[in-house]
Design a protein around this motif. Structure first.
Motif, mmCIF file in Angstrom:
data_model
loop_
_atom_site.group_PDB
_atom_site.id
_atom_site.type_symbol
_atom_site.label_atom_id
_atom_site.label_comp_id
_atom_site.label_asym_id
_atom_site.label_seq_id
_atom_site.Cartn_x
_atom_site.Cartn_y
_atom_site.Cartn_z
ATOM 1 N N ILE A 1 22.036 -7.188 48.297
ATOM 2 C CA ILE A 1 23.197 -6.393 47.715
ATOM 3 C C ILE A 1 24.073 -5.664 48.641
ATOM 4 C CG2 ILE A 1 22.919 -4.112 46.598
ATOM 5 C CD1 ILE A 1 21.045 -5.292 44.523
ATOM 6 N N ARG A 2 23.267 -5.726 49.932
ATOM 7 C CA ARG A 2 23.841 -4.925 50.829
ATOM 8 C C ARG A 2 24.964 -6.054 51.414
ATOM 9 N NH1 ARG A 2 21.370 -3.449 56.801
ATOM 10 N NH2 ARG A 2 21.681 -5.719 56.997
ATOM 11 N N LEU A 3 24.880 -7.306 51.374
ATOM 12 C CA LEU A 3 26.121 -7.977 51.614
ATOM 13 C C LEU A 3 27.034 -8.021 50.789
ATOM 14 C CD1 LEU A 3 23.947 -11.001 52.982
ATOM 15 C CD2 LEU A 3 25.099 -9.609 54.388
ATOM 16 N N ARG A 4 26.747 -7.856 49.453
ATOM 17 C CA ARG A 4 27.709 -7.818 48.399
ATOM 18 C C ARG A 4 28.693 -6.584 48.537
ATOM 19 N NH1 ARG A 4 26.967 -11.443 43.011
ATOM 20 N NH2 ARG A 4 26.780 -12.875 44.583
ATOM 21 N N TYR A 5 27.724 -5.601 48.728
ATOM 22 C CA TYR A 5 28.276 -4.298 48.482
ATOM 23 C C TYR A 5 28.253 -3.684 49.793
ATOM 24 C CZ TYR A 5 27.667 -5.123 43.607
ATOM 25 O OH TYR A 5 27.912 -5.502 42.134
ATOM 26 N N PRO A 6 29.233 -3.753 50.723
ATOM 27 C CA PRO A 6 29.174 -3.473 52.305
ATOM 28 C C PRO A 6 29.064 -1.920 52.346
ATOM 29 C CG PRO A 6 30.860 -4.820 51.981
ATOM 30 C CD PRO A 6 30.538 -4.550 50.644
ATOM 31 N N ASN A 7 29.559 -1.059 51.441
ATOM 32 C CA ASN A 7 29.134 0.324 51.504
ATOM 33 C C ASN A 7 27.627 0.765 51.729
ATOM 34 O OD1 ASN A 7 28.885 -0.385 48.564
ATOM 35 N ND2 ASN A 7 28.724 1.808 48.192
ATOM 36 N N LYS A 8 26.840 -0.138 51.316
ATOM 37 C CA LYS A 8 25.501 0.267 51.476
ATOM 38 C C LYS A 8 24.962 -0.211 52.769
ATOM 39 C CE LYS A 8 24.237 -0.362 46.527
ATOM 40 N NZ LYS A 8 24.023 1.294 46.240
ATOM 41 N N VAL A 9 25.216 0.653 53.987
ATOM 42 C CA VAL A 9 24.943 0.320 55.275
ATOM 43 C C VAL A 9 23.836 1.329 55.647
ATOM 44 C CG1 VAL A 9 25.791 0.212 57.705
ATOM 45 C CG2 VAL A 9 26.913 -0.739 55.675
ATOM 46 N N ASP A 10 24.134 2.402 55.394
ATOM 47 C CA ASP A 10 23.180 3.626 55.974
ATOM 48 C C ASP A 10 22.094 3.874 55.002
ATOM 49 O OD1 ASP A 10 25.126 4.069 58.041
ATOM 50 O OD2 ASP A 10 26.143 5.679 56.748
ATOM 51 N N ASN A 11 20.788 3.868 55.643
ATOM 52 C CA ASN A 11 19.428 4.057 55.021
ATOM 53 C C ASN A 11 19.319 3.181 53.724
ATOM 54 O OD1 ASN A 11 19.156 6.400 56.667
ATOM 55 N ND2 ASN A 11 20.835 7.711 55.330
ATOM 56 N N TRP A 12 19.804 2.189 53.988
ATOM 57 C CA TRP A 12 19.445 1.100 52.793
ATOM 58 C C TRP A 12 18.324 0.298 53.222
ATOM 59 C CZ3 TRP A 12 20.671 0.853 47.915
ATOM 60 C CH2 TRP A 12 20.410 -0.389 47.145
ATOM 61 N N ASP A 13 17.147 0.479 52.752
ATOM 62 C CA ASP A 13 15.900 -0.410 53.190
ATOM 63 C C ASP A 13 15.724 -1.846 53.031
ATOM 64 O OD1 ASP A 13 13.636 -0.935 54.309
ATOM 65 O OD2 ASP A 13 12.427 0.619 53.031
ATOM 66 N N ILE A 14 15.973 -2.630 53.948
ATOM 67 C CA ILE A 14 15.820 -4.090 53.567
ATOM 68 C C ILE A 14 14.380 -4.735 54.204
ATOM 69 C CG2 ILE A 14 18.323 -4.512 53.523
ATOM 70 C CD1 ILE A 14 18.053 -5.446 56.449
ATOM 71 N N ALA A 15 13.497 -3.784 54.347
ATOM 72 C CA ALA A 15 12.391 -4.214 55.004
ATOM 73 C C ALA A 15 11.439 -5.019 53.954
ATOM 74 C CB ALA A 15 11.465 -3.176 55.478
ATOM 75 N N LEU A 16 10.619 -5.659 54.347
ATOM 76 C CA LEU A 16 9.690 -6.690 53.538
ATOM 77 C C LEU A 16 8.533 -5.966 53.457
ATOM 78 C CD1 LEU A 16 8.709 -9.253 52.382
ATOM 79 C CD2 LEU A 16 7.856 -10.215 54.418
ATOM 80 N N TYR A 17 8.021 -5.599 52.393
ATOM 81 C CA TYR A 17 6.688 -4.988 52.106
ATOM 82 C C TYR A 17 5.755 -5.831 51.582
ATOM 83 C CZ TYR A 17 9.276 -0.509 53.188
ATOM 84 O OH TYR A 17 10.083 0.188 53.712
ATOM 85 N N THR A 18 4.639 -5.986 52.164
ATOM 86 C CA THR A 18 3.444 -6.923 51.532
ATOM 87 C C THR A 18 2.041 -6.184 51.632
ATOM 88 O OG1 THR A 18 3.200 -7.802 53.945
ATOM 89 C CG2 THR A 18 4.523 -9.275 52.377
ATOM 90 N N PRO A 19 1.120 -6.289 50.945
ATOM 91 C CA PRO A 19 -0.054 -5.426 51.003
ATOM 92 C C PRO A 19 -0.724 -5.978 52.217
ATOM 93 C CG PRO A 19 -0.299 -7.425 49.304
ATOM 94 C CD PRO A 19 1.184 -7.485 49.681
ATOM 95 N N PRO A 20 -1.198 -5.059 53.202
ATOM 96 C CA PRO A 20 -1.593 -5.752 54.468
ATOM 97 C C PRO A 20 -3.165 -6.086 54.379
ATOM 98 C CG PRO A 20 -1.667 -3.220 54.149
ATOM 99 C CD PRO A 20 -0.728 -3.758 53.016
ATOM 100 N N THR A 21 -3.863 -5.754 53.525
ATOM 101 C CA THR A 21 -4.986 -6.215 53.341
ATOM 102 C C THR A 21 -5.200 -7.543 52.565
ATOM 103 O OG1 THR A 21 -5.564 -5.194 51.094
ATOM 104 C CG2 THR A 21 -6.210 -4.244 52.922
ATOM 105 N N VAL A 22 -3.972 -8.225 52.228
ATOM 106 C CA VAL A 22 -3.900 -9.514 51.743
ATOM 107 C C VAL A 22 -2.922 -10.617 52.568
ATOM 108 C CG1 VAL A 22 -3.124 -10.845 49.601
ATOM 109 C CG2 VAL A 22 -4.169 -8.368 49.133
ATOM 110 N N VAL A 23 -2.010 -10.243 52.893
ATOM 111 C CA VAL A 23 -1.017 -10.947 53.784
ATOM 112 C C VAL A 23 -1.041 -10.476 55.229
ATOM 113 C CG1 VAL A 23 1.322 -11.423 54.206
ATOM 114 C CG2 VAL A 23 0.504 -10.874 51.829
ATOM 115 N N SER A 24 -1.659 -11.492 56.268
ATOM 116 C CA SER A 24 -1.849 -11.144 57.708
ATOM 117 C C SER A 24 -0.370 -10.695 58.095
ATOM 118 C CB SER A 24 -2.305 -12.235 58.055
ATOM 119 O OG SER A 24 -1.353 -13.214 58.312
#
Length: 479
Positions: A143-166
């Motif tokens: 979505i950030r690539l398709r809509y370039p206006n979404k640059v600032d503060n657009w979270d693209i991080a990967l979130y995984t459960p830390p007790t399950v995924v190393s």
């Protein structure tokens, strides 16, 4: 714990272990145990739904459907997040099951609840701990690539459960996200402009509480991932209610369900669960037979919007439940192509707008499909489209052979904007050039409207071979 008779002490350890394992397997496949375990997990899912009534409750098919009341789910589509897409070193974002049909729901309701389960002592299934996090991160980046206006503060991080995924596995997955996002952004799929990025949140029966969400109060849209079953180290646990609790009981119901499906279970849930252990097999068998006789409400054939719904896809059972193609042929502009792997009553109809073809299963069917089914299907579809009809293509499950034929028809009779170009061979130059990338694009057109479309590798191989090999150039189709 399983207590063995004192005489068993004289039995060698191997035999005792084999006996214990056979008892565990017997109890894990017991219908009474399975259904009462599912009922136990349903209570937790209902608690989550009560906590988030504003979010659509969506089963991750197939297992999740056992835990979600169809009266609550209603006409909401299921999700298709596969655990195998999250298996270690097999991570992927698969464009053949992009689950983008969930995004309009997420936009409308500002969140979603996904329900699944797992077995074998795991807390969270890979589908929820890795496949869904990959999906959220890839969609956010695309979505950030398709809509370039979404640059600032657009979270693209990967979130995984830390007790399950190393941490190492998390980092390896994260390194792959940009390429998947690029593939999605460059695909033909539409992406709504989300107001906030997606983020997965995980809940299990061991969760200490449910986080609070209110519209626009958090910087993300929650994708609540519910793992319905309790985590039991051995996978089973005796309960005071007279049953053995089986973790992830909804999984692999073909092994234990005796024909029971989630829809049949929910339709007669109270009667089934109130039955004694000695009665439950008889009651379930009766309900399954009754359901087969009555049949549920059929789905409407799925029209492919990109081509103005000139082509449609469905299962043969959808047609049978509506009285068969001869009944639906009352629609003057509709024609039907039926491709079955077995000849059944009702699939052969004497009507010029209905073509019924039978192809064998297995390797023999591959050759037959390529050399006989495809040419006949193309000739029929081309003739009907030229005469102004819409063509509905049906197969056993509405996911495989019908989808493959529709891909070929899209390539042969429509240009890359979805306009009908006619069936004459002199118009071949106007159709989409058959490269692997364009064939994938046509499949995307279908999946965008019918998310469960999932042609097998062998079917896709036949499609590619027909469209790209000079040995299988379509015959002259002038009418």
């Amino acid at each position: 714990m399983y207590t063995l008779a004192s005489s068993s002490l004289d039995i060698p350890n191997t035999q005792r272990n084999n006996y214990a394992f056979s008892q565990i397997r017997k109890e894990s496949l017991d219908l009474y145990n399975r259904l009462h375990s599912i009922e136990k997990d349903i209570h937790f899912v209902n608690q989550v739904h009560d906590a988030y009534p504003q979010f659509p409750l969506i089963p991750n098919l197939r297992c999740g459907a056992w835990y979600t009341d169809p009266a609550i789910v209603q006409d909401q589509p299921g999700a298709y997040f596969k655990s195998t897409d999250g298996h270690t070193s097999n991570w992927t974002f698969n464009l053949r099951r992009p689950n983008l049909h969930l995004l309009p729901l997420i936009v409308t309701h500002d969140g979603i609840v996904l329900v699944d389960s797992t077995r074998s002592g795991k807390r969270i299934p890979d589908a929820l701990s890795k496949t869904v996090p990959i999906w959220c991160a890839v969609v956010n980046r695309a979505i950030r690539l398709r809509y370039p206006n979404k640059v600032d503060n657009w979270d693209i991080a990967l979130y995984t459960p830390p007790t399950v995924v190393s941490k190492n596995e998390h980092n390896e997955i994260e390194n792959l996200l940009d390429n998947w996002a690029k593939d999605l952004q460059e695909s033909s799929y539409s992406l709504p402009e989300l107001q906030r990025p997606l983020r997965p949140i995980w809940l299990t029966p061991a969760s200490s509480g449910f986080p609070h969400f209110s519209n626009n109060s958090q910087p993300f849209i929650p994708v609540v991932c519910v793992s319905a079953s309790e985590c039991i180290e051995e996978g089973t646990d005796r309960r005071s209610g007279g049953y053995v609790y089986i973790q992830g009981s909804g999984d692999d119901h073909e092994l234990w369900g005796m024909g029971l499906t989630p829809n049949i279970f929910w339709r007669d849930r109270d009667a089934i669960l109130s039955a004694d252990r000695s009665e439950i097999v008889t009651i379930v068998t009766t309900r399954v037979v009754d359901a087969k006789n009555k049949e549920g409400v059929a789905r409407k054939p799925t029209g492919i919007r990109k081509v103005g719904q000139r082509l449609l896809v469905c299962s043969i059972s959808d047609l049978a439940d509506k009285g068969g193609p001869s009944h639906i042929c009352s629609e003057a502009d509709m024609a039907f192509l039926i491709i079955a792997t077995r000849r059944e009553e009702g699939t052969i109809v004497e009507d010029p707008r209905v073509l019924s073809l039978v192809t064998p299963e297995g390797k023999k069917g591959h050759v037959h499909f390529l050399q006989h089914i495809v040419p006949q299907a193309l000739a029929f579809i081309g003739r009907q489209l030229t005469q102004g009809a819409r063509v509905c293509v049906a197969c056993d499950d509405g996911k495989d052979l019908s989808v493959g034929i529709t891909v070929i028809a899209l390539q042969r009779f429509f240009d890359d904007e979805g306009n009908f170009i006619g069936s004459s061979t002199r118009n071949l130059g106007a159709c989409i050039r058959p490269f692997r990338k364009t064939i994938r694009k046509l499949l995307e057109w279908i999946i965008a409207d019918r998310p469960e479309a999932n042609p097998s590798r062998s079917t896709l191989k036949r499609v590619n071979e027909f469209l790209m090999s000079p040995a299988f150039v379509p015959p002259i189709l002038d009418y």
